[in-house]
Design a protein around this motif. Sequence first.
Motif, PDB file in Angstrom:
ATOM      1  N   SER A  67      81.269   6.722  39.407  1.00 51.66           N
ATOM      2  CA  SER A  67      82.286   6.882  40.445  1.00 51.66           C
ATOM      3  C   SER A  67      81.793   6.212  41.722  1.00 51.66           C
ATOM      4  CB  SER A  67      82.547   8.364  40.721  1.00 51.66           C
ATOM      5  OG  SER A  67      81.497   8.909  41.492  1.00 51.66           O
ATOM      6  N   GLU A  68      82.649   6.160  42.706  1.00 48.09           N
ATOM      7  CA  GLU A  68      82.267   5.586  43.990  1.00 48.09           C
ATOM      8  C   GLU A  68      81.818   6.661  44.981  1.00 48.09           C
ATOM      9  OE1 GLU A  68      85.482   3.182  45.380  1.00 48.09           O
ATOM     10  OE2 GLU A  68      85.361   1.786  43.696  1.00 48.09           O
ATOM     11  N   GLU A  69      81.665   7.887  44.495  1.00 43.97           N
ATOM     12  CA  GLU A  69      81.244   8.975  45.365  1.00 43.97           C
ATOM     13  C   GLU A  69      79.771   8.804  45.767  1.00 43.97           C
ATOM     14  OE1 GLU A  69      82.966  11.393  46.632  1.00 43.97           O
ATOM     15  OE2 GLU A  69      84.821  11.257  45.451  1.00 43.97           O
ATOM     16  N   PRO A  70      79.473   8.803  47.070  1.00 44.93           N
ATOM     17  CA  PRO A  70      78.061   8.765  47.479  1.00 44.93           C
ATOM     18  C   PRO A  70      77.418  10.129  47.242  1.00 44.93           C
ATOM     19  CG  PRO A  70      79.486   8.891  49.412  1.00 44.93           C
ATOM     20  CD  PRO A  70      80.401   8.766  48.219  1.00 44.93           C
ATOM     21  N   LEU A  71      76.277  10.131  46.567  1.00 43.39           N
ATOM     22  CA  LEU A  71      75.553  11.372  46.280  1.00 43.39           C
ATOM     23  C   LEU A  71      74.114  11.211  46.763  1.00 43.39           C
ATOM     24  CD1 LEU A  71      76.768  11.991  42.592  1.00 43.39           C
ATOM     25  CD2 LEU A  71      77.775  12.909  44.701  1.00 43.39           C
ATOM     26  N   PRO A  72      73.894  11.223  48.071  1.00 48.55           N
ATOM     27  CA  PRO A  72      72.550  10.974  48.600  1.00 48.55           C
ATOM     28  C   PRO A  72      71.506  11.959  48.094  1.00 48.55           C
ATOM     29  CG  PRO A  72      74.018  11.824  50.312  1.00 48.55           C
ATOM     30  CD  PRO A  72      74.875  11.476  49.136  1.00 48.55           C
ATOM     31  N   TRP A  73      71.939  13.185  47.788  1.00 48.01           N
ATOM     32  CA  TRP A  73      70.999  14.210  47.297  1.00 48.01           C
ATOM     33  C   TRP A  73      70.549  13.935  45.861  1.00 48.01           C
ATOM     34  CZ3 TRP A  73      76.082  15.147  48.738  1.00 48.01           C
ATOM     35  CH2 TRP A  73      76.994  15.281  47.677  1.00 48.01           C
ATOM     36  N   ASN A  74      71.175  12.952  45.228  1.00 47.32           N
ATOM     37  CA  ASN A  74      70.857  12.659  43.833  1.00 47.32           C
ATOM     38  C   ASN A  74      70.138  11.321  43.680  1.00 47.32           C
ATOM     39  OD1 ASN A  74      71.159  13.910  41.257  1.00 47.32           O
ATOM     40  ND2 ASN A  74      72.622  12.338  40.665  1.00 47.32           N
ATOM     41  N   GLU A  75      69.863  10.667  44.795  1.00 44.21           N
ATOM     42  CA  GLU A  75      69.229   9.352  44.743  1.00 44.21           C
ATOM     43  C   GLU A  75      67.714   9.480  44.668  1.00 44.21           C
ATOM     44  OE1 GLU A  75      70.638   7.295  48.169  1.00 44.21           O
ATOM     45  OE2 GLU A  75      72.715   7.149  47.429  1.00 44.21           O
ATOM     46  N   GLU A  76      67.079   8.395  44.233  1.00 42.31           N
ATOM     47  CA  GLU A  76      65.622   8.385  44.134  1.00 42.31           C
ATOM     48  C   GLU A  76      65.014   8.663  45.503  1.00 42.31           C
ATOM     49  OE1 GLU A  76      62.042   5.431  42.560  1.00 42.31           O
ATOM     50  OE2 GLU A  76      64.145   4.899  42.235  1.00 42.31           O
ATOM     51  N   GLY A  77      64.049   9.541  45.541  1.00 41.43           N
ATOM     52  CA  GLY A  77      63.396   9.885  46.795  1.00 41.43           C
ATOM     53  C   GLY A  77      64.044  11.035  47.539  1.00 41.43           C
ATOM     54  N   ALA A  78      65.152  11.549  47.013  1.00 42.99           N
ATOM     55  CA  ALA A  78      65.817  12.671  47.666  1.00 42.99           C
ATOM     56  C   ALA A  78      64.954  13.928  47.569  1.00 42.99           C
ATOM     57  CB  ALA A  78      67.175  12.926  47.032  1.00 42.99           C
ATOM     58  N   GLU A  79      65.190  14.828  48.477  1.00 40.83           N
ATOM     59  CA  GLU A  79      64.465  16.098  48.489  1.00 40.83           C
ATOM     60  C   GLU A  79      64.678  16.862  47.184  1.00 40.83           C
ATOM     61  OE1 GLU A  79      65.021  20.325  50.862  1.00 40.83           O
ATOM     62  OE2 GLU A  79      65.645  18.451  51.828  1.00 40.83           O
ATOM     63  N   GLU A  80      63.638  17.515  46.710  1.00 33.40           N
ATOM     64  CA  GLU A  80      63.719  18.310  45.482  1.00 33.40           C
ATOM     65  C   GLU A  80      64.779  19.406  45.636  1.00 33.40           C
ATOM     66  OE1 GLU A  80      62.340  18.697  41.594  1.00 33.40           O
ATOM     67  OE2 GLU A  80      61.496  17.341  43.098  1.00 33.40           O
ATOM     68  N   ASN A  81      65.619  19.549  44.609  1.00 33.97           N
ATOM     69  CA  ASN A  81      66.629  20.612  44.566  1.00 33.97           C
ATOM     70  C   ASN A  81      67.754  20.425  45.591  1.00 33.97           C
ATOM     71  OD1 ASN A  81      66.442  22.527  42.486  1.00 33.97           O
ATOM     72  ND2 ASN A  81      66.409  24.211  43.931  1.00 33.97           N
ATOM     73  N   ALA A  82      67.917  19.225  46.102  1.00 34.37           N
ATOM     74  CA  ALA A  82      68.900  18.992  47.163  1.00 34.37           C
ATOM     75  C   ALA A  82      70.334  19.152  46.688  1.00 34.37           C
ATOM     76  CB  ALA A  82      68.700  17.594  47.762  1.00 34.37           C
ATOM     77  N   ASP A  83      70.548  19.112  45.368  1.00 37.56           N
ATOM     78  CA  ASP A  83      71.916  19.292  44.858  1.00 37.56           C
ATOM     79  C   ASP A  83      72.288  20.759  44.698  1.00 37.56           C
ATOM     80  OD1 ASP A  83      70.094  19.604  42.698  1.00 37.56           O
ATOM     81  OD2 ASP A  83      71.717  19.304  41.266  1.00 37.56           O
ATOM     82  N   MET A  84      71.353  21.670  45.005  1.00 38.22           N
ATOM     83  CA  MET A  84      71.590  23.091  44.768  1.00 38.22           C
ATOM     84  C   MET A  84      71.864  23.887  46.046  1.00 38.22           C
ATOM     85  SD  MET A  84      71.474  23.509  41.473  1.00 38.22           S
ATOM     86  CE  MET A  84      71.382  25.275  41.316  1.00 38.22           C
ATOM     87  N   TRP A  85      71.975  23.185  47.178  1.00 38.81           N
ATOM     88  CA  TRP A  85      72.324  23.877  48.418  1.00 38.81           C
ATOM     89  C   TRP A  85      73.100  22.920  49.308  1.00 38.81           C
ATOM     90  CZ3 TRP A  85      70.204  22.785  53.404  1.00 38.81           C
ATOM     91  CH2 TRP A  85      69.210  21.800  53.413  1.00 38.81           C
ATOM     92  N   VAL A  86      73.738  23.484  50.314  1.00 37.79           N
ATOM     93  CA  VAL A  86      74.653  22.712  51.148  1.00 37.79           C
ATOM     94  C   VAL A  86      74.205  22.796  52.599  1.00 37.79           C
ATOM     95  CG1 VAL A  86      77.062  22.485  51.877  1.00 37.79           C
ATOM     96  CG2 VAL A  86      76.527  23.172  49.530  1.00 37.79           C
ATOM     97  N   THR A  87      74.057  21.653  53.243  1.00 37.56           N
ATOM     98  CA  THR A  87      73.635  21.637  54.643  1.00 37.56           C
ATOM     99  C   THR A  87      74.749  22.163  55.538  1.00 37.56           C
ATOM    100  OG1 THR A  87      74.467  19.421  55.174  1.00 37.56           O
ATOM    101  CG2 THR A  87      72.282  19.556  54.130  1.00 37.56           C
ATOM    102  N   ALA A  88      74.394  22.509  56.755  1.00 41.22           N
ATOM    103  CA  ALA A  88      75.388  23.006  57.710  1.00 41.22           C
ATOM    104  C   ALA A  88      76.440  21.946  58.030  1.00 41.22           C
ATOM    105  CB  ALA A  88      74.697  23.472  58.991  1.00 41.22           C
ATOM    106  N   ASP A  89      76.077  20.669  57.866  1.00 39.38           N
ATOM    107  CA  ASP A  89      77.008  19.575  58.171  1.00 39.38           C
ATOM    108  C   ASP A  89      77.937  19.243  57.009  1.00 39.38           C
ATOM    109  OD1 ASP A  89      75.951  19.279  60.720  1.00 39.38           O
ATOM    110  OD2 ASP A  89      74.397  17.884  60.034  1.00 39.38           O
ATOM    111  N   GLU A  90      77.648  19.741  55.825  1.00 36.25           N
ATOM    112  CA  GLU A  90      78.505  19.507  54.661  1.00 36.25           C
ATOM    113  C   GLU A  90      79.497  20.661  54.564  1.00 36.25           C
ATOM    114  OE1 GLU A  90      75.292  17.109  51.848  1.00 36.25           O
ATOM    115  OE2 GLU A  90      75.379  19.294  51.756  1.00 36.25           O
ATOM    116  N   SER A  91      80.754  20.389  54.824  1.00 34.22           N
ATOM    117  CA  SER A  91      81.742  21.458  54.895  1.00 34.22           C
ATOM    118  C   SER A  91      82.127  21.975  53.518  1.00 34.22           C
ATOM    119  CB  SER A  91      83.002  20.959  55.608  1.00 34.22           C
ATOM    120  OG  SER A  91      83.688  20.023  54.794  1.00 34.22           O
ATOM    121  N   ARG A  92      82.671  23.182  53.522  1.00 31.03           N
ATOM    122  CA  ARG A  92      83.246  23.753  52.301  1.00 31.03           C
ATOM    123  C   ARG A  92      84.297  22.800  51.730  1.00 31.03           C
ATOM    124  NH1 ARG A  92      85.349  29.649  51.498  1.00 31.03           N
ATOM    125  NH2 ARG A  92      84.390  29.907  53.520  1.00 31.03           N
TER     126      ARG A  92
END
Length: 203
Positions: A67-92
């Motif tokens: 897909s064309e969806e950007p998934l920065p938390w899933n890219e090489e070098g991303a923080e461990e477990n970054a896909d399992m929580w949501v930052t304050a800047d990522e809205s519901r």
Amino acid sequence: MIPTDPKAVLRFYLQAARDALLWKLEGLSEYEIRRPVTPTGTNLLGLVKHAATVELGYLGVVFGRPSEEPLPWNEEGAEENADMWVTADESREYVVGLYRRAWAHADATIDAVALETVGRVPWWAEGRDEVTLLHAVTRVIADTQRHAGHADIIRELTDGAVGMREDNAAVPAGDAAWWESYRDRLERAAREAGRRETPGQGR
């Protein structure tokens, strides 16, 4: 009607799991959907973010349909477990919207690709990285249902709400006193079993 076509059956159970997971967010505050409830940080909105990432991977990338969806938390070098929580800047709204777009992309893959088609999972070990669409969809259903179960428990611990979906609680319709009595019976049974435990049993 009960679906009989294999793809329709898979889609039915996949959508049921998706709907259950999203339903667990309804009526909760921004804090409540993000709050880490377990020692390993499990949280409701993070489960949705993870489920979206899984669908875009196994039912997109694996079959040559990124897909064309950007998934920065899933890219090489991303923080461990970054896909399992949501930052304050990522809205519901962003996370839920991403999940719904992931559904559409995954469903399009299921429609377009034969179940016996073999895809390649780039994050699996080389030589053991091939998977059929049937396997991939089944894996995604299992993963989503597992996390929907996590969400069930988190939601109950948050505000006491339970159920598979809005029109199906899937638990007895007891009042607070009934549930307190029921839980007390379970506690007594557990304590009795614990007293009977012989040395060496358990952990």
